[in-house]
Scaffold this active site. Structure first.
Site, short mmCIF file in Angstrom:
data_model
loop_
_atom_site.label_atom_id
_atom_site.label_comp_id
_atom_site.label_asym_id
_atom_site.label_seq_id
_atom_site.Cartn_x
_atom_site.Cartn_y
_atom_site.Cartn_z
N CYS A 88 0.81 -1.22 0.00
CA CYS A 88 0.00 0.00 0.00
C CYS A 88 0.84 1.27 0.00
O CYS A 88 0.33 2.35 -0.29
CB CYS A 88 -0.93 0.02 1.21
SG CYS A 88 -0.08 0.16 2.80
N GLU A 126 -6.63 -6.58 -0.66
CA GLU A 126 -6.81 -5.39 0.17
C GLU A 126 -5.78 -4.33 -0.21
O GLU A 126 -4.66 -4.66 -0.63
CB GLU A 126 -6.65 -5.79 1.64
CG GLU A 126 -6.69 -4.65 2.64
CD GLU A 126 -5.31 -4.22 3.13
OE1 GLU A 126 -5.25 -3.48 4.12
OE2 GLU A 126 -4.29 -4.60 2.51
N ARG A 170 -9.76 2.75 10.90
CA ARG A 170 -8.87 2.16 9.89
C ARG A 170 -9.70 1.80 8.66
O ARG A 170 -10.35 0.76 8.61
CB ARG A 170 -8.18 0.92 10.45
CG ARG A 170 -7.07 0.35 9.56
CD ARG A 170 -6.48 -0.92 10.14
NE ARG A 170 -5.28 -1.35 9.45
CZ ARG A 170 -4.04 -0.93 9.72
NH1 ARG A 170 -3.85 -0.07 10.72
NH2 ARG A 170 -3.00 -1.36 9.05
N ARG A 172 -10.05 0.62 4.86
CA ARG A 172 -9.31 -0.13 3.85
C ARG A 172 -10.24 -0.51 2.70
O ARG A 172 -11.44 -0.67 2.87
CB ARG A 172 -8.68 -1.40 4.45
CG ARG A 172 -7.49 -1.13 5.39
CD ARG A 172 -6.34 -0.52 4.64
NE ARG A 172 -5.15 -0.29 5.46
CZ ARG A 172 -4.85 0.85 6.05
NH1 ARG A 172 -5.70 1.88 5.97
NH2 ARG A 172 -3.74 0.99 6.74
#
Length: 338
Positions: A88, A126, A170, A172
């Site tokens: 990421c 993800e 968080r 995602r």
């Protein structure tokens, strides 16, 4: 009734975020079980942490196939689902933000290469939310187009851990795909589980007696207040809360900002003063992992730390990992529909 076994290859494995969620599902599901047949990881601290916590029958290590760019897809065992949080950092505000100009920003091509050859029935991936926004959106659209071209029906969603039981903000981006020649995703398929009201807040995820080495000195705290423009008594709170170092504010909503590797230096805990002195500290290792969904208490320890790993290495693994509570909820939601 015999359970269907889904063989999994865990790419970009980290500490095995997918494995932890699948272990939980294996214990509770009457219909399916997951079995990891191999994983790919290059970071030694992640490998050590993975091997300490995930094994096959009789304690045999799961094979690490190493650098995904060097894997010969023809040599991989057959598997039914590819999972992976491909790097990421190229798309993250806490990373390089170079996108595909960062060599890690094109590693999704190796997922495509492997899945084109091995043709697993499912994909579960993800990344950070930035990937589908702004200047990185063309990369996101390219990824979806390529998966469509190689035969996958893919949907995506954005989930926040704070909406599914863990007091951490968080967000995602999640991808799930099923091969079109296996029927594709069912009509009215939903990627978003029903939110779960948050009942447990950050206080319950913190150590009862944190190590004194985690605390900053009063001189260090005074310097922070000076550079952040805070009043003398700003950190005089009544309960333990998260101080969002990045946005320079105390989180009065009683949840934590996004857990990041310690080198980003952004997550802090502020505690009620003692004898008029401020109490301001870093997260402990256990706190990092509790906020990533792990059960760690007097009765249960869901993760083992190898003795050779440092605070910084373990904190990095947590900050770059999958929050396993939200992964468990999402996988259950997906496979209930399938």
């Amino acid at each position: 009734m015999k359970k269907e076994t889904i063989r999994v290859f865990e790419g970009f494995a980290g500490y095995g975020g997918a494995s932890y969620a699948m272990k939980r599902i294996n214990k509770s599901s009457k219909k399916i079980r997951f079995r990891v047949v191999g994983y790919s990881e290059v970071c030694q601290s992640a490998i050590d942490l993975y091997n300490a916590n995930h094994k096959q029958n009789r304690g045999k290590l799961i094979k690490n196939w190493g650098d995904i760019t060097k894997i010969d897809e023809m040599e991989l065992p057959d598997f039914d689902m590819f999972t992976g949080g491909f790097p990421c950092q190229p798309f993250s505000t806490a990373g390089s933000c170079k996108g595909e100009l960062d060599p890690r920003g094109t590693l999704y091509a190796d997922i495509v290469r492997i899945c084109r050859e091995k043709a697993p029935k499912y994909l579960f991936l993800e990344n950070v939310v930035n990937l589908c926004r702004g200047k990185f959106k063309p990369t996101y659209e390219t990824i979806l187009r390529i998966f469509d071209e190689i035969g996958y029906d893919v949907q995506t969603t954005i989930l926040n851990s704070a909406d599914y039981g863990v007091p951490q903000s968080r967000q995602r981006l999640w991808f799930f795909g099923k091969r079109k020649d296996a029927g594709g995703l069912p009509e009215n398929f939903s990627m978003k589980p029903k939110p779960i009201p948050l009942e447990h807040f950050i206080e319950e995820f913190l150590d009862e007696h944190p190590d004194e080495e985690l605390y900053r000195t009063q001189a260090q705290i005074d310097h922070i207040k000076e550079i952040h423009g805070k009043s003398k008594d700003y950190f005089h709170v009544k309960e333990r809360l998260c101080y969002d170092y990045y946005n320079r504010k105390i989180r009065t909503d009683r949840i934590c900002m996004t857990v990041t590797p310690p080198n980003h230096n952004v997550v802090r805990i502020v505690e009620p003063p003692v004898n008029g002195m401020d109490r301001f500290r870093k997260l402990s290792v256990d706190e990092h992992f509790r906020l990533m969904g792990f059960k760690i208490n007097g009765k249960t320890r869901e993760i083992i730390y190898p003795d050779n790993l440092t605070y910084l290495e373990l904190g990095e693994r947590a900050g770059n990992g999958w929050e396993i509570n939200v992964v468990t909820v999402l996988l259950k939601h997906i496979f209930k529909q399938l």
